[in-house]
Write a protein that holds these residues in place. Structure first.
Motif, PDB file in Angstrom:
ATOM      1  N   ASP A  60      18.211 -24.198  12.467  1.00  0.00           N
ATOM      2  CA  ASP A  60      17.954 -22.768  12.603  1.00  0.00           C
ATOM      3  C   ASP A  60      17.813 -22.069  11.247  1.00  0.00           C
ATOM      4  OD1 ASP A  60      20.558 -23.006  11.784  1.00  0.00           O
ATOM      5  OD2 ASP A  60      21.355 -21.438  13.115  1.00  0.00           O
ATOM      6  N   ALA A  61      17.833 -22.830  10.159  1.00  0.00           N
ATOM      7  CA  ALA A  61      17.666 -22.256   8.815  1.00  0.00           C
ATOM      8  C   ALA A  61      16.237 -21.744   8.651  1.00  0.00           C
ATOM      9  CB  ALA A  61      17.972 -23.313   7.761  1.00  0.00           C
ATOM     10  N   PRO A  62      15.996 -20.831   7.706  1.00  0.00           N
ATOM     11  CA  PRO A  62      14.638 -20.324   7.492  1.00  0.00           C
ATOM     12  C   PRO A  62      13.638 -21.457   7.272  1.00  0.00           C
ATOM     13  CG  PRO A  62      16.207 -19.017   6.251  1.00  0.00           C
ATOM     14  CD  PRO A  62      16.980 -20.173   6.831  1.00  0.00           C
ATOM     15  N   ALA A  63      12.538 -21.405   7.993  1.00  0.00           N
ATOM     16  CA  ALA A  63      11.475 -22.398   7.847  1.00  0.00           C
ATOM     17  C   ALA A  63      10.488 -21.913   6.793  1.00  0.00           C
ATOM     18  CB  ALA A  63      10.779 -22.631   9.180  1.00  0.00           C
ATOM     19  N   VAL A  64      10.219 -22.748   5.802  1.00  0.00           N
ATOM     20  CA  VAL A  64       9.308 -22.389   4.713  1.00  0.00           C
ATOM     21  C   VAL A  64       8.348 -23.548   4.485  1.00  0.00           C
ATOM     22  CG1 VAL A  64      11.129 -20.994   3.656  1.00  0.00           C
ATOM     23  CG2 VAL A  64      10.754 -23.336   2.845  1.00  0.00           C
ATOM     24  N   LEU A  65       7.283 -23.289   3.752  1.00  0.00           N
ATOM     25  CA  LEU A  65       6.360 -24.371   3.408  1.00  0.00           C
ATOM     26  C   LEU A  65       7.107 -25.353   2.509  1.00  0.00           C
ATOM     27  CD1 LEU A  65       3.559 -25.516   3.715  1.00  0.00           C
ATOM     28  CD2 LEU A  65       2.807 -24.134   1.777  1.00  0.00           C
ATOM     29  N   SER A  66       7.274 -26.575   3.012  1.00  0.00           N
ATOM     30  CA  SER A  66       8.154 -27.560   2.380  1.00  0.00           C
ATOM     31  C   SER A  66       7.387 -28.830   2.025  1.00  0.00           C
ATOM     32  CB  SER A  66       9.304 -27.905   3.330  1.00  0.00           C
ATOM     33  OG  SER A  66      10.054 -26.750   3.666  1.00  0.00           O
ATOM     34  N   VAL A  67       8.009 -29.657   1.201  1.00  0.00           N
ATOM     35  CA  VAL A  67       7.386 -30.913   0.773  1.00  0.00           C
ATOM     36  C   VAL A  67       7.344 -31.903   1.931  1.00  0.00           C
ATOM     37  CG1 VAL A  67       7.494 -32.815  -0.889  1.00  0.00           C
ATOM     38  CG2 VAL A  67       8.241 -30.511  -1.568  1.00  0.00           C
ATOM     39  N   GLY A  68       8.408 -31.965   2.704  1.00  0.00           N
ATOM     40  CA  GLY A  68       8.470 -32.889   3.836  1.00  0.00           C
ATOM     41  C   GLY A  68       8.961 -34.260   3.396  1.00  0.00           C
ATOM     42  N   PRO A  99      12.304 -26.157   8.293  1.00  0.00           N
ATOM     43  CA  PRO A  99      13.550 -25.547   7.808  1.00  0.00           C
ATOM     44  C   PRO A  99      13.890 -26.077   6.414  1.00  0.00           C
ATOM     45  CG  PRO A  99      13.778 -26.111  10.116  1.00  0.00           C
ATOM     46  CD  PRO A  99      12.461 -26.695   9.668  1.00  0.00           C
ATOM     47  N   TYR A 100      14.112 -25.175   5.474  1.00  0.00           N
ATOM     48  CA  TYR A 100      14.220 -25.561   4.067  1.00  0.00           C
ATOM     49  C   TYR A 100      15.293 -26.611   3.768  1.00  0.00           C
ATOM     50  CZ  TYR A 100      18.547 -22.982   3.115  1.00  0.00           C
ATOM     51  OH  TYR A 100      19.858 -22.582   3.099  1.00  0.00           O
ATOM     52  N   PRO A 101      16.437 -26.662   4.494  1.00  0.00           N
ATOM     53  CA  PRO A 101      17.456 -27.649   4.103  1.00  0.00           C
ATOM     54  C   PRO A 101      16.995 -29.093   4.214  1.00  0.00           C
ATOM     55  CG  PRO A 101      18.420 -25.986   5.546  1.00  0.00           C
ATOM     56  CD  PRO A 101      16.929 -25.795   5.586  1.00  0.00           C
ATOM     57  N   PHE A 102      15.990 -29.359   5.050  1.00  0.00           N
ATOM     58  CA  PHE A 102      15.624 -30.743   5.282  1.00  0.00           C
ATOM     59  C   PHE A 102      14.988 -31.403   4.063  1.00  0.00           C
ATOM     60  CE2 PHE A 102      15.505 -29.466   9.974  1.00  0.00           C
ATOM     61  CZ  PHE A 102      16.830 -29.857  10.147  1.00  0.00           C
ATOM     62  N   ASP A 103      14.318 -30.642   3.192  1.00  0.00           N
ATOM     63  CA  ASP A 103      13.856 -31.215   1.924  1.00  0.00           C
ATOM     64  C   ASP A 103      15.048 -31.645   1.077  1.00  0.00           C
ATOM     65  OD1 ASP A 103      11.112 -31.118   2.234  1.00  0.00           O
ATOM     66  OD2 ASP A 103      10.800 -29.360   0.963  1.00  0.00           O
ATOM     67  N   LEU A 104      16.066 -30.802   1.027  1.00  0.00           N
ATOM     68  CA  LEU A 104      17.263 -31.123   0.254  1.00  0.00           C
ATOM     69  C   LEU A 104      17.992 -32.341   0.835  1.00  0.00           C
ATOM     70  CD1 LEU A 104      18.493 -27.482  -0.260  1.00  0.00           C
ATOM     71  CD2 LEU A 104      18.198 -29.117  -2.135  1.00  0.00           C
ATOM     72  N   ALA A 310      10.400 -21.406  -3.793  1.00  0.00           N
ATOM     73  CA  ALA A 310      10.354 -19.995  -4.200  1.00  0.00           C
ATOM     74  C   ALA A 310       8.937 -19.467  -4.364  1.00  0.00           C
ATOM     75  CB  ALA A 310      11.128 -19.807  -5.508  1.00  0.00           C
ATOM     76  N   ALA A 311       7.932 -20.306  -4.069  1.00  0.00           N
ATOM     77  CA  ALA A 311       6.548 -19.909  -4.316  1.00  0.00           C
ATOM     78  C   ALA A 311       6.166 -18.628  -3.570  1.00  0.00           C
ATOM     79  CB  ALA A 311       5.612 -21.046  -3.923  1.00  0.00           C
ATOM     80  N   LYS A 312       6.740 -18.434  -2.402  1.00  0.00           N
ATOM     81  CA  LYS A 312       6.482 -17.225  -1.622  1.00  0.00           C
ATOM     82  C   LYS A 312       7.725 -16.354  -1.646  1.00  0.00           C
ATOM     83  CE  LYS A 312       4.413 -15.825   2.791  1.00  0.00           C
ATOM     84  NZ  LYS A 312       3.927 -16.296   4.110  1.00  0.00           N
ATOM     85  N   ARG A 313       7.572 -15.100  -2.032  1.00  0.00           N
ATOM     86  CA  ARG A 313       8.721 -14.220  -2.222  1.00  0.00           C
ATOM     87  C   ARG A 313       9.578 -14.092  -0.965  1.00  0.00           C
ATOM     88  NH1 ARG A 313       9.894 -10.136  -5.933  1.00  0.00           N
ATOM     89  NH2 ARG A 313      12.070  -9.535  -5.604  1.00  0.00           N
ATOM     90  N   SER A 314       8.939 -13.983   0.189  1.00  0.00           N
ATOM     91  CA  SER A 314       9.708 -13.838   1.428  1.00  0.00           C
ATOM     92  C   SER A 314      10.545 -15.081   1.708  1.00  0.00           C
ATOM     93  CB  SER A 314       8.775 -13.556   2.602  1.00  0.00           C
ATOM     94  OG  SER A 314       7.827 -14.601   2.773  1.00  0.00           O
ATOM     95  N   ALA A 315       9.998 -16.269   1.389  1.00  0.00           N
ATOM     96  CA  ALA A 315      10.747 -17.509   1.570  1.00  0.00           C
ATOM     97  C   ALA A 315      11.925 -17.567   0.608  1.00  0.00           C
ATOM     98  CB  ALA A 315       9.831 -18.708   1.363  1.00  0.00           C
ATOM     99  N   GLU A 317      13.578 -15.115  -0.694  1.00  0.00           N
ATOM    100  CA  GLU A 317      14.623 -14.171  -0.283  1.00  0.00           C
ATOM    101  C   GLU A 317      15.377 -14.682   0.949  1.00  0.00           C
ATOM    102  OE1 GLU A 317      12.408 -10.600   0.251  1.00  0.00           O
ATOM    103  OE2 GLU A 317      12.434 -10.061  -1.880  1.00  0.00           O
ATOM    104  N   ALA A 318      14.652 -15.283   1.894  1.00  0.00           N
ATOM    105  CA  ALA A 318      15.297 -15.793   3.109  1.00  0.00           C
ATOM    106  C   ALA A 318      16.263 -16.929   2.787  1.00  0.00           C
ATOM    107  CB  ALA A 318      14.237 -16.258   4.105  1.00  0.00           C
ATOM    108  N   ILE A 319      15.848 -17.827   1.893  1.00  0.00           N
ATOM    109  CA  ILE A 319      16.723 -18.938   1.509  1.00  0.00           C
ATOM    110  C   ILE A 319      17.937 -18.418   0.739  1.00  0.00           C
ATOM    111  CG2 ILE A 319      16.892 -21.044   0.139  1.00  0.00           C
ATOM    112  CD1 ILE A 319      13.876 -21.450   0.676  1.00  0.00           C
TER     113      ILE A 319
END
Length: 356
Positions: A60-68, A99-104, A310-315, A317-319
């Motif tokens: 349920d974490a913010p979904a952002v354009l990620s590396v995968g 969801p951004y945590p999955f790259d990490l 961080a490439a997109k400001r909204s992403a 801020e959400a993270i």
């Protein structure tokens, strides 16, 4: 669904996306028997299918354009438009909104599974997360001529590696690329080039099976090489039964990057075109020695990922709003769970495959 069935289903899907090189798939299957780390690199499709079930508190974490398909060896060097040596993530084939945590988690899992892992797993996860927070807050490219000069002794190409590169190029088998690929490769070359030959290339982990072609040309007294690799939608879309277009350039060129000026897509976006050279290569972190060096590089890898997110400001801020809400050990625990699942799949694969 068992790994075997997922693997077969994914490969059937891949055959619908491109003209699969079947011999390269056989080679991929053999490589997947080597160790759990190599297996992880080759199986992002399975990760995409499983990770939300394994780590439900992160979905349920913010979904952002990620590396995968992120891992410790998905980093390398290239030259930007000013000729500066840059280091960072250099493969975005599987980019998707995730969801951004999955790259990490995938990065920390790969560090945990690396054959020569030296750092304590808990310390490694904390170090990646520390670098990530800094990269998210103060995103910037990693320029090896300036602030990241400490990396140069560990990533600059040696004379032996240069000789190995050109020996490998010499051994590439001749090939006849499709007309669209020939056109794209020629367009990527500088004025005054002279074609020596076209060839095929077998490289990578998860990308094995996709067609790869190279052109070797003569220019201003020396050889230059360009590669065309088939681009297909991210396996994240396969795993979630959704439609999506490749997002490769959306991450490779945008945001806080010093991009490779030779990186492009062919007309129709069917192939990734890139420069291949001794100083443009992935870094084999799993073979680096010294615990402190390893932690420094893991910190830098986390930093670069933060800059990408961080490439997109909204992403960004959400993270930044979500990250402090996570428990201190969330990344360590998630990577532990994911690594155990990868190990189970690897053990299953080893049992049913013939020995190397």
């Amino acid at each position: 669904m068992t790994f075997q069935r997922d693997n077969a289903a994914f490969e059937d899907w891949l055959r619908d996306q491109c003209d699969v090189v079947e011999d390269d798939l056989v080679y991929k299957h053999e490589r997947m028997q080597k160790d759990a780390f190599t297996f992880l690199r080759a199986t992002f499709f399975r990760w995409a299918r499983r990770i939300e079930k394994l780590c439900p508190k992160l979905e349920d974490a913010p979904a952002v354009l990620s590396v995968g398909d992120l891992h410790i060896e998905n980093y390398g060097t290239w030259r930007d438009a000013e000729g500066r040596l840059v280091w960072g993530i250099n493969d975005f084939d599987e980019a998707a909104v995730i969801p951004y945590p999955f790259d990490l988690v995938r990065l920390a899992t790969s560090a945990r599974l690396a054959p020569k892992a030296q750092a304590d797993n808990r310390v490694a996860a904390a170090t990646i997360l520390e670098g990530y927070r800094e990269g998210l807050a103060n995103p910037a490219p990693s320029l090896l001529d300036e602030q990241e000069s400490w990396m140069r002794p560990f990533v600059v190409c040696s004379d032996e590696e240069r000789r190995d590169f050109w020996d490998e190029v010499k051994d590439y088998p001749d090939a006849e690329p499709p007309a669209e690929v020939v056109s794209a490769l020629k367009e990527s070359l500088p004025e005054g080039f002279k074609i020596k030959r076209y060839a095929s290339r077998r490289k990578g982990g998860g990308g094995l099976g996709r067609p790869r072609f190279v052109v070797i040309a003569k220019w201003n007294g020396g050889k230059i090489v360009r590669e065309a690799k088939a681009l297909v939608p991210s396996a994240w879309h396969w795993a979630h039964e959704t439609r999506g277009k490749p997002r490769f350039l959306d991450l490779a060129r945008k945001g806080f990057r010093a991009p490779d000026p030779h990186l492009a897509l062919s007309d129709g976006d069917g192939y990734i075109i890139r420069r291949i050279a001794p100083d443009q290569r992935k870094i084999d972190l799993s073979n680096r020695s010294g615990p402190r060096l390893r932690l420094d590089l893991l910190w830098a890898q986390g930093f670069d990922l933060g800059a990408v997110h961080a490439a997109k400001r909204s992403a960004q801020e959400a993270i930044a709003d979500d990250l402090p809400k996570r428990k201190d050990d969330w990344l360590y625990e998630a990577a532990k769970t994911a690594a155990e699942d990868v190990q189970e799949d690897f053990d299953e694969w080893k049992k049913v495959r013939l020995p190397l």
